[in-house]
Design an enzyme around this catalytic site. Structure first.
Site, PDB file in Angstrom:
ATOM      1  N   CYS A 206      44.851  42.636  42.010  1.00 25.74           N
ATOM      2  CA  CYS A 206      43.524  42.435  42.682  1.00 25.74           C
ATOM      3  C   CYS A 206      43.381  41.341  43.742  1.00 25.74           C
ATOM      4  O   CYS A 206      42.425  41.603  44.594  1.00 25.74           O
ATOM      5  CB  CYS A 206      42.545  41.838  41.554  1.00 25.74           C
ATOM      6  SG  CYS A 206      42.795  42.288  39.989  1.00 25.74           S
TER       7      CYS A 206
ATOM      8  N   HIS B 276      38.996  48.116  34.649  1.00 26.72           N
ATOM      9  CA  HIS B 276      39.726  49.217  35.530  1.00 26.72           C
ATOM     10  C   HIS B 276      40.920  49.926  35.059  1.00 26.72           C
ATOM     11  O   HIS B 276      41.604  49.412  34.223  1.00 26.72           O
ATOM     12  CB  HIS B 276      40.321  48.620  36.971  1.00 26.72           C
ATOM     13  CG  HIS B 276      39.077  47.971  37.851  1.00 26.72           C
ATOM     14  ND1 HIS B 276      39.010  46.582  38.363  1.00 26.72           N
ATOM     15  CD2 HIS B 276      37.968  48.403  38.343  1.00 26.72           C
ATOM     16  CE1 HIS B 276      38.197  46.419  38.908  1.00 26.72           C
ATOM     17  NE2 HIS B 276      37.265  47.731  38.986  1.00 26.72           N
TER      18      HIS B 276
HETATM   19  C1  CIR Z   1      34.790  41.734  39.072  1.00 22.76           C
HETATM   20  O1  CIR Z   1      34.295  41.846  37.872  1.00 22.76           O
HETATM   21  O2  CIR Z   1      34.664  42.571  39.870  1.00 22.76           O
HETATM   22  C2  CIR Z   1      35.995  40.630  39.268  1.00 22.76           C
HETATM   23  N1  CIR Z   1      35.449  39.567  38.660  1.00 22.76           N
HETATM   24  C3  CIR Z   1      37.399  40.950  38.895  1.00 22.76           C
HETATM   25  C4  CIR Z   1      37.744  42.351  39.949  1.00 22.76           C
HETATM   26  C5  CIR Z   1      39.171  42.221  39.402  1.00 22.76           C
HETATM   27  N2  CIR Z   1      39.623  43.491  40.143  1.00 22.76           N
HETATM   28  C6  CIR Z   1      40.594  44.317  39.965  1.00 22.76           C
HETATM   29  O3  CIR Z   1      41.125  44.282  38.666  1.00 22.76           O
HETATM   30  N3  CIR Z   1      40.976  45.002  40.957  1.00 22.76           N
END
Ligand code: CIR
Length: 255
Positions: A250, A163
């Protein structure tokens, strides 16, 4: 002025946490340790004067602890995302009734795709990462909604990380913290930069909360660089979330 938050929404990692999406190669997370780290994270937010609304774990959705991806919340509105990974779409629907208690809710509609992790707010500007998870349609829908509330929105193409906020975060007072590999992104020209050296990339996802920067433990050069910029830090253990590609931002929605 850095935002001042009074509330956070969190969700503990669930029994299926280890089956979530990840590109990391550090092996499966230890759920007990992840729960301990999650508890310390919530305590840090509580100690920074946030009212923490901790939701029930959701074993139907292994990535559901990463609530940031499900919504973007401003003082005026909560916008429900349409996450880029199909396995995470329902997570966004599930957060909607929670946010309805606090804000008028709007939503990204098909075919837009967008993760909250790609949405970087710096005062009244939103930078929206175009990534593997966020497309032009999703970014454009979010921009239209935010612009009706007086915000300015810009898209930023981002490659090589999950992201936009995996690489850049806003520390208030016109300071951005950035993974040095992304230091040349043109929109950064108007900011002072705190540089995250290459071996410490994960720490680019450090998080300003009510005047304190939360930093993952184990990234000494980054911690030092943040302190040199005149900011106070609080370190938190994040090893088990790092294994699942998740960082400090997150783990909560803050507003
Ligand atoms: C994913 O790949 O969607 C999750 N394992 C990690 C999401 C991390 N979220 C973020 O950086 N906002």
């Amino acid at each position: 002025m850095p935002p001042s938050f009074s509330k956070a929404i969190t969700r503990p990692p669930c029994e299926e946490f280890r089956n979530g999406l990840t590109s990391a190669e550090w092996g499966p997370p230890d759920l007990e340790l992840a729960l301990t780290q999650h508890f310390a994270y919530k305590k840090a937010l509580f100690d920074l004067d946030l009212e923490v609304h901790d939701l029930d774990p959701d074993s139907d959705h292994p990535d559901s602890t990463f609530v940031e991806d499900t919504a973007v919340v401003t003082p005026e509105v909560a916008v429900i995302m349409r996450p880029g990974a199909d396995s995470r779409l329902q997570e966004a629907e599930n957060i909607s009734p929670v946010l309805e208690r606090f804000r008028p809710v709007e939503r990204i509609i098909p075919d837009g795709r967008i993760d909250g992790g790609d949405v970087l707010q710096a005062d009244d500007i939103f930078y929206i990462g175009l990534s593997d998870r966020t497309d032009v349609e999703g970014a454009s829908q979010l921009s239209s909604i935010l612009e009706t509330h007086g915000y300015h929105c810009h898209t930023v193409r981002i490659e090589g990380c999950l992201h936009l906020k995996s690489a850049v975060n806003y520390l208030g007072n016109d300071i951005m913290i950035v993974d040095e590999r992304y230091g040349n992104l043109p929109f950064l020209d108007k900011y002072r930069l705190v540089i995250v050296p290459c071996g410490e990339s994960y720490a680019a996802n450090s998080l300003l909360v009510n005047g304190i920067v939360l930093v993952p433990t184990g990234f000494p050069e980054t911690s030092e660089n943040i302190e040199k910029a005149g900011l106070d830090i609080l370190m938190l253990e994040m090893s088990e979330f790092m294994k699942m590609d998740g960082g400090l931002s997150c783990l909560s929605l803050r507003f």
